[in-house]
Structure formats: C-alpha cells, structure tokens
Design an enzyme around this catalytic site. Structure first.
Site, PDB file in Angstrom:
ATOM      1  N   HIS A  17       0.484  -0.987  -0.091  1.00  0.00           N
ATOM      2  CA  HIS A  17      -0.316  -0.174  -0.178  1.00  0.00           C
ATOM      3  C   HIS A  17       0.750   1.085   0.038  1.00  0.00           C
ATOM      4  O   HIS A  17       2.069   1.054   0.533  1.00  0.00           O
ATOM      5  CB  HIS A  17      -1.034   0.205   1.018  1.00  0.00           C
ATOM      6  CG  HIS A  17      -0.015  -0.112   2.285  1.00  0.00           C
ATOM      7  ND1 HIS A  17      -0.445   1.379   2.824  1.00  0.00           N
ATOM      8  CD2 HIS A  17       0.120  -0.484   3.789  1.00  0.00           C
ATOM      9  CE1 HIS A  17       0.056   1.182   4.795  1.00  0.00           C
ATOM     10  NE2 HIS A  17       0.658   0.076   4.525  1.00  0.00           N
ATOM     11  N   ASP A  25       5.207   2.403   7.578  1.00  0.00           N
ATOM     12  CA  ASP A  25       3.845   1.677   6.724  1.00  0.00           C
ATOM     13  C   ASP A  25       3.722   3.326   6.003  1.00  0.00           C
ATOM     14  O   ASP A  25       3.207   3.915   6.555  1.00  0.00           O
ATOM     15  CB  ASP A  25       3.453   2.032   8.699  1.00  0.00           C
ATOM     16  CG  ASP A  25       2.327   1.484   8.217  1.00  0.00           C
ATOM     17  OD1 ASP A  25       2.065   0.474   6.789  1.00  0.00           O
ATOM     18  OD2 ASP A  25       1.310   1.430   9.128  1.00  0.00           O
ATOM     19  N   GLU A  84      -5.232   1.739   2.337  1.00  0.00           N
ATOM     20  CA  GLU A  84      -5.393   0.042   2.816  1.00  0.00           C
ATOM     21  C   GLU A  84      -5.316   0.889   3.913  1.00  0.00           C
ATOM     22  O   GLU A  84      -6.330  -0.486   5.015  1.00  0.00           O
ATOM     23  CB  GLU A  84      -3.631  -0.180   2.517  1.00  0.00           C
ATOM     24  CG  GLU A  84      -3.969  -1.575   3.439  1.00  0.00           C
ATOM     25  CD  GLU A  84      -3.443  -1.444   4.823  1.00  0.00           C
ATOM     26  OE1 GLU A  84      -3.415  -2.768   5.413  1.00  0.00           O
ATOM     27  OE2 GLU A  84      -2.703  -0.531   4.883  1.00  0.00           O
ATOM     28  N   ASP A 137       3.708  -4.802   3.329  1.00  0.00           N
ATOM     29  CA  ASP A 137       3.516  -4.123   3.670  1.00  0.00           C
ATOM     30  C   ASP A 137       5.056  -3.912   5.762  1.00  0.00           C
ATOM     31  O   ASP A 137       4.464  -4.848   6.094  1.00  0.00           O
ATOM     32  CB  ASP A 137       2.397  -4.581   5.023  1.00  0.00           C
ATOM     33  CG  ASP A 137       1.438  -3.115   5.389  1.00  0.00           C
ATOM     34  OD1 ASP A 137       1.425  -2.369   5.744  1.00  0.00           O
ATOM     35  OD2 ASP A 137       0.100  -3.425   5.662  1.00  0.00           O
ATOM     36  N   HIS A 153       1.690   4.732  13.145  1.00  0.00           N
ATOM     37  CA  HIS A 153       1.057   5.520  12.514  1.00  0.00           C
ATOM     38  C   HIS A 153       1.121   6.907  13.594  1.00  0.00           C
ATOM     39  O   HIS A 153      -0.381   7.697  13.163  1.00  0.00           O
ATOM     40  CB  HIS A 153      -0.639   4.974  13.108  1.00  0.00           C
ATOM     41  CG  HIS A 153      -1.045   3.359  12.070  1.00  0.00           C
ATOM     42  ND1 HIS A 153      -2.183   2.865  12.223  1.00  0.00           N
ATOM     43  CD2 HIS A 153      -0.573   3.076  10.851  1.00  0.00           C
ATOM     44  CE1 HIS A 153      -2.304   2.120  10.472  1.00  0.00           C
ATOM     45  NE2 HIS A 153      -1.143   2.538  10.754  1.00  0.00           N
TER      46      HIS A 153
HETATM   47 ZN   LIG Z   1       0.910  -0.897   7.007  1.00  0.00          ZN
END
Ligand SMILES: [Zn+2]
Length: 709
Positions: free
Chosen positions: A355, A365, A402, A431, A518
């Site tokens: 992604h 990420d 994603e 990923d 994140h």
């Molecule tokens: Zn990811």
C-alpha cells in the site's frame, strides 16, 4: 503489516503470525533441493537469472525513494497522496514498464475538527497534535488530525470508564464488577485486538464516545527509550488508524466502487456511529489519573506511574468530532500498476504489491513496502532489458486507502475478480517491509518452501551469511525443523486475493523495536536513525521480491508445494478434537483427517511425476497449460462461493482473521466458528463440507498429475 510477535510490534495493519506453524521437513532439510517446477537445465539458468536480479536492488536508491515518498503526510484522498501516485508511475515508466492507474470513488470522510477536553476536575483542553522534535524536520510539517478513520461525528460529555483493551472479555469483567459504559466515554488501550473491534464493542455496550490510547507498556518508555532519543513512542505520540470492520469501501460491499456503481446510503453502512479518537499516553494520564471507583481486575494496570481505576468518574471528558461526510464524503483513490507481459502464459498473473497510503509521512508504514516494490520492479525490468522476459505476466502494484480498510486492493480484486480467479498465480505483499533487522515470512503453506529457498539465496545485510541462515539463528529452531512462518490473518492487502478469491499469498519483512506506528514520527529521520539507517533491509526485501516474482513467473510447472500444505493442515486437527471432547460432542475429524492424508499422498506422487516429466524438451506447451490450469484449481477448491456463515465475502476456508479480534488468525474458520458458537450439528456439517472440499482440491492435484503424462 503487523507482526504481532515482534517486540514493540511493527504495523498493526498486518497479518497475524499467531499460531506458529513449524513443519518438520525430513529428508529435504538443510540441503538445497532441486527447483520444483523446473528441469535441471532450466533451474540452472533460472538461478543465474535470480542471482542477477538479487544483486540489483540498491540501498542508495532505496534511500532516495524513501526520502521522496515520506517527505509529507500522504493520507488517502489528499493531494499529497496523488503526488505519491505520480512519483511511482514516473518511476515505473522510467524503468520501461507498461503502467496503469485505476481510480475508485469510495466513502471516506476526512475530519474537519477534533477536540478533547477534561471537563472535571477542572476544565483542560488536551493538546492532540504531535509536536515537532529536534533533528526531525518532517515532524514540523502539517499533520493529519488525530481521529480514527470512520469515527462517527458527535459532541459528547460524560464520565470516563477505563475498559482495559476494550475486548469482549474486558466488558464481561466490567459486567461482573457492576460497571457499565452506557452513556459514558470509554478509554481503552491499544493492543490485543484490531482497533475496529474496540470501537464496535464500545458502541455495542452503549458508550457515547471512545478514546484509544497507546499505553507506555505497549510501545512506550516501558519498552525502551522514546523518540527522538530512542525508537519507542514518546508521551505525545499518537496511533491513528481505521476503525472500519469490513474490507473495502463500506458503500459498495462485494463489488468495485467504479464511477456510476450503485452506493448504499450511509445509514445502511457498517461503520461506527460514536466519535472514536486516538490519544497519546500523556493525554490519557490526564483522564486516567483521577479515576476512582472499583479497583482494577488483575492485569489491567498499565505503564503510567499511578494506580489505575475503572471509574466511572469522577473524571468527566468531552469529545467533539466533525468531518466532511455531508460535503465531500466520497473521494477518489488510485491504485497503480507496473506491468511486464508474460511471453508464454500472459494470462497467468504474479502480483507484487504494497500500500502507498499512510497516516503520516509513513517511512515504515508503508513507504518501506512501496520502496521494496519499486526496487523489485526495477530488478525485473533490468532482467527484461537483458533479454529475459518472464513467461507469465508480473504486475507491480501500489494500493491506495489500505489504511482505511484495505480499500484499494479490495476494490481492485472485486473489479478484476474473473481474471484473477482464472489466472492469479500468487500475490506477494509488502507491508512495513523494513524497519529493523529481524526477518519474518509467512503466507500460504504452498508457497513457504519457495520463500525459504529464496531466503537462502539472498545475503543478509549484516554480512553473516544468508537471510535464511540469520533467520534460523534468530528463531533458534531444532535442526530437524524449519523456522516458524506466519499464517495469513487479517489487516493487509493480501485479504482480497487470499480470503475472497483463494489465491496463494506470501509476505516477508524485516522488523524491530518501534513506537512510531501510525504517528507523525514514522518518518525519514526515524528510519535513518533507528529503523534501517543504511536502507540495506529495504534493498534485501526487494531482492526477495524480485526473485520470488521471477521464480513464479518462469516455472514450467507452477511451483506450489501441496505436501507442505497438507502436512500443515494436519497440525490443526488435534485442537479441534480437543475442543469437541471438552464439549462432550460425538463428532469426529476422521473424515477430514483422511482427506488431508490423501492430499499429502497425492501431492507427493505429483511432485515425483513432475520432476520426471520435466526433462528438457519433453513437455509441450499444451501439456504445461493443462497441468498449470489444474494446479490453479487446487486452492480455489478450498473456497466456497457462499463464503463463511458469519461473513459471506470471506470464501477461503483455510485461514481468516478472527472476527472477534481482527488481527489474530483463525484456522479452518467454518469449523472453528461453529465450535465457538456451540453448535454441534453445524460443526459436524462443516467438518464434512471441509473434507469434501479438500477431496476436490486433491482431485485437482490428481488431474495435474494425469496431465503430466
Ligand atoms: Zn501498513
């Protein structure tokens, strides 16, 4: 991708490695086996081709891509994310690949305002943004508001209740304490489940709002030094992330969100209805410290420096979230493809993907996965330029959205499902490909021996032998066994390929300690200092990707290993037997056991016949097509069109993400969900159904063997 067993786990948008599968390999162990699906002569030239491709991914180039792609927060549906699309397409065009962009229009509201206050004791608005840190210029750039994807809108004020991880069993504990979250604001810590399950359970139990925080015990100072002094989460770090519990656009479940496709109204979508906001442990402390009421159950204490209490109150909070759903709820997303057409079997597809969207700069990420896909593509493109076009078509994909619910890959799979069901050979997922030194791999058991073999051929970046050798050392397995490999659970882009269509998948990554998942701090400075300073693990992931793609694309006979597949399946039977005995049920796994034994025997016969049939020049193209078509049917036979009873979109009966956890893996879900439901008759019929489907898969192997002759 999340690797749940790594310390300070990496990306939770991943597949769970939960029940580790170790398969004893007997005679093959330790030796370099011949290359399945290739004649001896073809194997020699394929090894040379792969060795050449393995040399090509370049750490310096990986570093350049990483810096460019993580220069700014690139959330799906924003102009910054359109810039990553253009970057990837420009790179692939420069490699000489044919390119394609597919657009889907999906329901994906973005926040316009997110605010949280403690209103008692004393009124204090919490500062939700992640402040800039010294030595990290990207941390000072614009951030995405700290709200969970698909949060409801609202403005709620209520007493606070601490709900531990917010799992089903945590609410049962609260019930036994006589504490309810009805009408309250629940505070849950991250971990132990996908956050969407936390949102679902909070809403189900009547909470009017949910705050989810990263406890320092999970990925903060309890684990190690915090950013920027160390890799772990600092007191201001926030884990964003989606709380959607379905895969793909919630407005078009089961079909692609193409322009003009019908959309269901928002009132019918399976989305949260209460505000759900992620907060830092610094802010969580402002709310949890003052809670009183019942003492916490065993195990509920986290890492903040005070005794936790459940409440409710006397602390009260206010949570207010607004978004753009009424003005611009539907947004375009863009998947990209770089394509190398196969010369002999162009309709058979090997797909390497990752992604391209993120919640922040996303260096780990998933810029690292995107870089791995780009460098693998370049290695294959160079092979093509030197005259080695692959026999099958290879597609290098980057998926959008994603992070919101596997949306870009799911819409693509639904869009191209007929083509993929017929010709999808394998999907290889990247990923969080590189944010540390520790290798992990997994996927369909049919592809695991190939991944191990290729890991033997790729040098470990630390200079100590191969990736495989270092993997063995780190996993400290017995001489007679192979390192454990993860089963496909939930949480990354393989789901559409694997769960919906039954296409074999594999994935691999290099992980390590980290607490920027994140967060705005998952950026180039963090990666350069802690994750992969030399970008050598980025390159190593790409080396594996290039070799895997070429191996699958060039084989005369598709190199699936159904001996390992059947052996792995047999290891899941004792747990079912124990569960049935514990419930004093009369049923038996004997029919399923027999069909798996038959599958293993037939797979062994096929493998022996295949190696004999692959003498040079002995196989016509028509026979190869017949054998490979039969082989493509083996794992498709282990799906059923009506899907799982709980979730019809999930057709694969081998592995699925646990619907009560979201990340953890469940094997034989049709059977194990019936056991969990306590339905003895359903268990018996599901066992019989699964045994018949295994028998059908075995017939496909038999057909492949017949076609060899
Ligand atoms: Zn990811």
């Amino acid at each position: 991708m999340s690797i749940l067993r790594s310390a300070g786990r990496s990306c939770l948008c991943a597949f769970a490695l939960a029940p580790f599968t170790t398969v004893a390999l007997g005679a093959q162990q330790g030796t370099r086996s011949p290359m399945p699906g290739y004649s001896a002569a073809a194997a020699a030239s394929e090894r040379a081709l792969e060795a050449d491709a393995i040399r090509r991914p370049d750490p310096a180039r990986a570093r350049t891509h990483s810096q460019a792609l993580s220069a700014e927060t690139h959330v799906s549906g924003t102009p910054a994310q359109e810039r990553t699309r253009d970057y990837v397409i420009a790179q692939m065009k420069a490699m000489g690949l044919e390119t394609e962009v597919r657009q889907y229009d999906v329901f994906m509201p973005h926040p316009t305002s997110v605010r949280v206050w403690r209103v008692s004791p004393g009124t204090k608005e919490l500062s939700l943004a992640e402040p800039a840190v010294p030595g990290d210029p990207t941390s000072a750039r614009p951030q995405y508001l700290t709200v969970n994807g698909y949060s409801g809108q609202g403005d709620v004020t209520a007493e606070v209740v601490y709900v531990n991880y917010g799992l089903i069993e945590d609410y049962a504990q609260l019930d036994s304490l006589g504490v309810s979250v009805r009408g309250k604001i629940a505070v849950a810590r991250y971990g132990r489940s996908f956050r969407g399950i936390k949102a679902r359970e909070a809403e189900k139990h009547g909470a009017v709002g949910l705050l989810i925080y990263s406890d320092p015990q999970d990925d903060g100072y309890v684990r190690g030094d915090v950013y920027p002094n160390g890799p772990m989460r600092n007191r201001n770090g926030v884990q964003r992330g989606s709380v959607l519990n379905v895969d793909g656009d919630p407005a078009t479940q089961g079909y692609a969100s193409k322009p003009g496709a019908p959309r269901i109204p928002e009132s019918s979508m399976v989305i949260p209805h209460i505000p759900v906001v992620p907060i830092s442990y610094g802010n969580a402390g402002e709310l949890l410290d003052g809670l009183r009421g019942k003492d916490i159950p065993q195990g509920w204490q986290g890492g903040l420096p005070f005794r936790y209490h459940v409440g409710p109150g006397p602390v009260r909070a206010r949570v207010r979230v607004t978004d753009d759903r009424t003005t611009r709820g539907t947004k375009p997303i863009f998947d990209t493809f770089g394509i190398v057409r196969g010369t002999e079997f162009p309709d058979e597809l090997v797909i390497v993907g990752g992604h391209r969207d993120a919640w922040g700069p996303g260096a780990a990420d998933n810029v690292s996965g995107t870089v791995s896909v780009l460098e693998a593509a370049r290695a294959v493109a160079e092979a093509v330029k030197s005259g080695h076009a692959p026999k099958r078509t290879i597609m290098f994909a980057t998926w959008d959205a994603e992070e919101w619910g596997l949306i870009g890959s799911t819409e693509y799979v639904e869009d191209d499902s007929l083509r993929l069901m017929r010709g999808g050979v394998a999907y290889l997922n990247q990923d969080v490909a590189a944010q540390g030194v520790r290798f992990d791999g997994g996927g369909s058991p049919s592809l695991r021996p190939m991944l191990r073999d290729i890991a033997r051929a790729v040098p470990n970046p630390n200079g100590k032998g191969s990736v495989y050798a270092e993997w063995r050392r780190a996993s400290a397995v017995a001489d007679t066994a192979e390192p454990a490999m993860g089963d496909p659970g939930g949480g990354s882009d393989f789901a559409g390929f694997y769960n919906h269509l039954g296409i074999p998948i594999a994935e691999w990554s290099f992980g390590g300690p980290g607490g920027v998942y994140h967060s705005q701090y998952d950026d180039f400075a963090w990666m350069s200092k802690f994750g992969d300073p030399g970008f050598v693990y980025h390159a190593a992931a790409a080396r594996i990707g290039a070799a895997m793609a070429l191996r699958l694309a060039n084989a005369d006979i598709l190199p699936y290993d159904y001996v390992e597949f059947a052996r792995t399946m047999q290891t899941y039977l004792p747990a079912i037997d124990r569960a049935m005995t514990a419930k004093k049920w009369g049923g038996s796994t004997s029919a399923l056991r027999q069909s798996l034994t038959d599958m293993e025997r037939e797979a062994g016969l096929f493998a022996a016949a295949r190696d004999g049939a692959l003498a040079p020049g002995s196989m016509t193209r028509a026979r190869q097509v017949a054998v490979n078509t039969a082989l493509l049917g083996v794992e498709r036979a282990l799906t059923r069109p009506e899907g799982l009873r709980t979730r019809p979109w999930f057709r694969n009966l081998i592995y699925v993400a646990d619907e009560n956890n979201g990340y953890a893996n469940m094997v034989f879900p049709s059977v194990n969900e019936a056991i969990r439901a306590g339905d003895e008759r359903l268990v018996a019929s599901e066992l019989a159904d699964l045994a018949q489907r295994v028998a059908a898969a075995t017939r496909a192997i038999t057909a492949a063997r017949a076609a060899l002759q």
